[in-house]
Design a protein around this motif. Structure first.
Motif, PDB file in Angstrom:
ATOM      1  N   ALA A 113      18.790   1.952  26.749  1.00  0.00           N
ATOM      2  CA  ALA A 113      17.759   2.115  25.710  1.00  0.00           C
ATOM      3  C   ALA A 113      16.340   2.169  26.287  1.00  0.00           C
ATOM      4  O   ALA A 113      15.378   2.376  25.549  1.00  0.00           O
ATOM      5  N   ASN A 114      16.209   1.943  27.601  1.00  0.00           N
ATOM      6  CA  ASN A 114      14.885   1.941  28.229  1.00  0.00           C
ATOM      7  C   ASN A 114      14.939   2.772  29.508  1.00  0.00           C
ATOM      8  O   ASN A 114      15.990   2.884  30.131  1.00  0.00           O
ATOM      9  N   PRO A 128      11.514  -5.363  27.930  1.00  0.00           N
ATOM     10  CA  PRO A 128      12.253  -4.254  27.303  1.00  0.00           C
ATOM     11  C   PRO A 128      11.705  -3.958  25.909  1.00  0.00           C
ATOM     12  O   PRO A 128      11.317  -4.866  25.181  1.00  0.00           O
ATOM     13  N   GLN A 129      11.717  -2.678  25.561  1.00  0.00           N
ATOM     14  CA  GLN A 129      11.208  -2.263  24.247  1.00  0.00           C
ATOM     15  C   GLN A 129      12.326  -2.048  23.243  1.00  0.00           C
ATOM     16  O   GLN A 129      12.082  -1.948  22.051  1.00  0.00           O
ATOM     17  N   ALA A 130      13.552  -1.932  23.745  1.00  0.00           N
ATOM     18  CA  ALA A 130      14.680  -1.631  22.857  1.00  0.00           C
ATOM     19  C   ALA A 130      15.970  -2.094  23.523  1.00  0.00           C
ATOM     20  O   ALA A 130      15.985  -2.447  24.699  1.00  0.00           O
ATOM     21  N   CYS A 131      17.035  -2.088  22.735  1.00  0.00           N
ATOM     22  CA  CYS A 131      18.347  -2.431  23.277  1.00  0.00           C
ATOM     23  C   CYS A 131      19.376  -1.717  22.393  1.00  0.00           C
ATOM     24  O   CYS A 131      19.269  -1.765  21.162  1.00  0.00           O
ATOM     25  N   ALA A 132      20.329  -1.061  23.014  1.00  0.00           N
ATOM     26  CA  ALA A 132      21.383  -0.414  22.225  1.00  0.00           C
ATOM     27  C   ALA A 132      22.213  -1.499  21.535  1.00  0.00           C
ATOM     28  O   ALA A 132      22.266  -2.637  22.014  1.00  0.00           O
ATOM     29  N   PRO A 133      22.875  -1.184  20.431  1.00  0.00           N
ATOM     30  CA  PRO A 133      23.651  -2.217  19.725  1.00  0.00           C
ATOM     31  C   PRO A 133      24.894  -2.654  20.501  1.00  0.00           C
ATOM     32  O   PRO A 133      25.533  -1.858  21.179  1.00  0.00           O
ATOM     33  N   VAL A 134      25.190  -3.965  20.368  1.00  0.00           N
ATOM     34  CA  VAL A 134      26.325  -4.581  21.066  1.00  0.00           C
ATOM     35  C   VAL A 134      27.149  -5.353  20.039  1.00  0.00           C
ATOM     36  O   VAL A 134      26.600  -5.971  19.121  1.00  0.00           O
TER      37      VAL A 134
END
Ligand code: NZQ
Ligand code: ZN
Length: 393
Positions: A113-114, A128-134
Motif C-alpha cells: 500500500a506504500n 506509513p500512509q496506508a495499509c492493505a486490508p488483512v
C-alpha cells in the motif's frame, strides 16, 4: 484515571464452525485477489489450509498462497510476499496462523500500500500512509495480533526485531475457533498464555491512578488465563479452557485492559524483543525469563501497586508491609511460570549470556543508547544491562 480512546474495529467470529465463514467474510471485502499467508506447516498438517482454500473457492474468491513464515517473522519473506502480491494483483491478505503469520501479513499489507522499502516503517524512518486490508484465521492464543494495532518483524541484517503500531493495520476480521489450538505443543500453549498475561501486566504496572473497572478486568483476565492454561496443559482438548485462552489473547492486546492508564510500561517486551531477535527464542518464554528480574528492579518505586497485584492476582497472604507482599507476589508469579514449564531466567532457555552479550543487548534495546524504555521506571542503557545481568541465571 486518564482520559482515553478505545478503538477495537475487528469483526470477531468466535466458535467451533467459524472457519467455514471465511469465504463469505473475505468476499464481503470486495477484493480482487487474496494472498493466503501461513507458517511452517502446522496449518497444512491439520487440514486447515485445505478448509480455508475450499471456503474461498466456494465463495468465488481467487487466491494465491505463500507459506514459510517462521516464529519471529523475517523481513526477507515479507519482501517476497510484497513482490508476489504486486505481480499477482493481490489486494487482501488472509493470515492463517499465529502472531508471526499475522505480523508478516500486516507487513506485506503495508508494503503493497506504500512506495519504498517497508523496513523504513519499522526502523522509524518513515510513517506509513496506508495499509492493505488483512484478515486472520488464528491458530494460537498468544500475541493478540488478531486485534492489536501492531506488527513485529525481524530484519536478518543485524538481527533487529522491531515493532510498528498504527491504527491502519487492524485486522478487518478475526476467526477464532478454539479447536484449532488443540494441536499446539505444550510449550507453545504455555508460552502463548504467558504472552497473553504479559500484554495485560505491561498495562497494569503503571504509576498513574487507575480506573477500578480496568483493574478488575485486568486482574480477572490474569486469574482466568492462569486457570485455563493449567487446564489446557492437562487436557489439550478442553474446549472451555482453549476458548478462554483464545478470547483472552484478543482482549489482552486490543487495549481493553489499559483503558484509563498511560499506555503501560512495555519494558519486558523491549527486553524480550532483543532476546528473540538475537537468539530466536519463543516470545512468551523470553518474557517469562526477564519478568521477575524487571519486577524486582522497579518494584521499590511503587510497592503498593505490586502488592495489589500480589493479593488480587496471585492470591498471596499480605505481609507486614507492601514491600513484603509485593515480593511474595513476584515469587508466586515465578512459581506459576515454572509450573507451566516456562523459564524464569535466560539460562533456562539454553542461553549462556556473557557480559559482552548483555552489553550488546542493552545497546540495541536502548536503540544504540538513544532512548530509555518503560514508564513505571524508565530504564536507560545501564539499567537495561543490569536487568539482563540479573536475569541471566
Ligand atoms: O509455523 P507453524 O508450523 O504454524 O508453527 C507455529 C510456530 O512454530 C506453531 N503453531 C501455531 N499454531 C499452531 C502451531 N502448532 C500446532 N498447532 C497450531 N494450531 O506455534 C509456533 C509459534 O507460532 P507464532 O505465530 O510464532 O506464535 P505467536 O502467536 O506467539 O507469535 C509470536 C510473534 O508475535 C510477536 C512476537 O514478538 C513474535 O514475533 N508479537 C506480536 C504482537 C502484535 N503483533 O501485536 C505483540 C506481541 O507482544 C508479540 O511481540
Ligand atoms: Zn507479547
Amino acid at each position: 484515571m486518564l482520559d482515553f480512546e478505545y478503538h477495537a474495529p475487528t469483526h470477531v467470529v468466535f466458535g467451533k464452525q467459524s472457519v467455514e465463514r471465511v469465504g463469505a467474510l473475505v468476499a464481503a471485502q470486495n477484493c480482487k485477489k487474496v494472498l493466503i499467508h501461513y507458517g511452517g506447516g502446522s496449518a497444512r498438517r491439520s487440514g486447515l489450509l485445505d478448509r480455508v482454500t475450499q471456503a474461498l473457492e466456494q465463495a468465488g474468491v481467487s487466491h494465491v498462497a505463500l507459506g514459510g513464515v517462521v516464529p519471529n517473522p523475517r523481513l526477507s519473506l515479507v519482501r517476497e510476499g510484497i513482490a508476489l502480491c504486486r505481480r499477482e494483483g493481490v489486494d487482501f491478505i488472509l493470515a492463517v496462523g499465529g502472531g508471526s503469520v499475522i505480523d508478516s501479513s500486516k507487513a506485506i499489507a503495508y508494503g503493497i500500500a506504500n512506495d519504498g522499502d517497508v523496513w523504513d516503517f519499522y526502523a522509524k524512518k518513515r510513517v506509513p500512509q496506508a495499509c492493505a486490508p488483512v484478515g486472520a484465521v488464528l491458530t494460537i492464543a498468544a500475541a493478540g495480533s488478531e486485534m492489536s494495532n501492531s506488527s513485529v518483524i525481524t530484519n536478518e541484517e543485524g538481527w533487529l526485531k522491531r515493532g510498528l503500531s498504527t491504527e491502519l493495520c487492524r485486522c478487518k476480521f478475526a476467526i477464532l475457533d478454539p479447536t484449532l489450538t488443540y494441536t499446539l505443543p505444550a510449550y507453545q500453549t504455555a508460552s502463548g498464555a504467558a504472552d497473553v498475561m504479559m500484554h495485560t501486566m505491561e498495562r497494569y504496572f503503571t504509576q498513574v491512578d487507575t480506573l477500578g473497572l480496568t483493574d478488575a478486568i485486568a486482574e480477572g483476565l490474569l486469574r482466568s488465563v492462569m486457570r485455563d492454561v493449567t487446564a489446557a496443559l492437562k487436557n489439550p482438548e478442553d474446549y472451555d479452557a482453549r476458548a478462554g485462552l483464545m478470547w483472552a489473547s484478543s482482549l489482552s492486546h486490543n487495549g481493553l485492559t489499559g483503558c484509563g492508564t498511560d499506555g503501560g510500561d512495555w519494558s519486558c517486551h523491549q527486553l524480550e524483543h532483543e532476546l528473540s531477535g538475537k537468539y530466536d527464542v519463543a516470545h512468551g518464554a523470553g518474557l517469562c525469563a526477564v519478568w521477575s528480574s524487571w519486577a524486582r528492579t522497579v518494584m521499590p518505586a511503587n510497592p503498593a501497586r505490586f502488592a495489589q497485584f500480589a493479593v488480587n492476582v496471585m492470591g498471596v497472604q499480605p505481609g507486614a508491609d507492601d514491600t513484603e507482599t509485593a515480593n511474595r507476589g513476584i515469587d508466586a508469579m515465578e512459581d506459576f511460570f515454572q509450573s507451566i514449564g516456562m523459564p524464569v531466567r535466560i539460562n533456562q532457555m539454553g542461553i549462556d549470556l556473557t557480559e559482552a552479550d548483555a552489553q550488546e543487548l542493552a545497546y540495541k534495546c536502548s536503540f544504540m543508547d538513544t532512548r530509555k524504555i518503560g514508564r513505571f521506571v524508565p530504564l536507560d542503557r545501564t539499567a537495561i544491562y543490569e536487568v539482563y545481568q540479573k536475569a541471566k541465571a
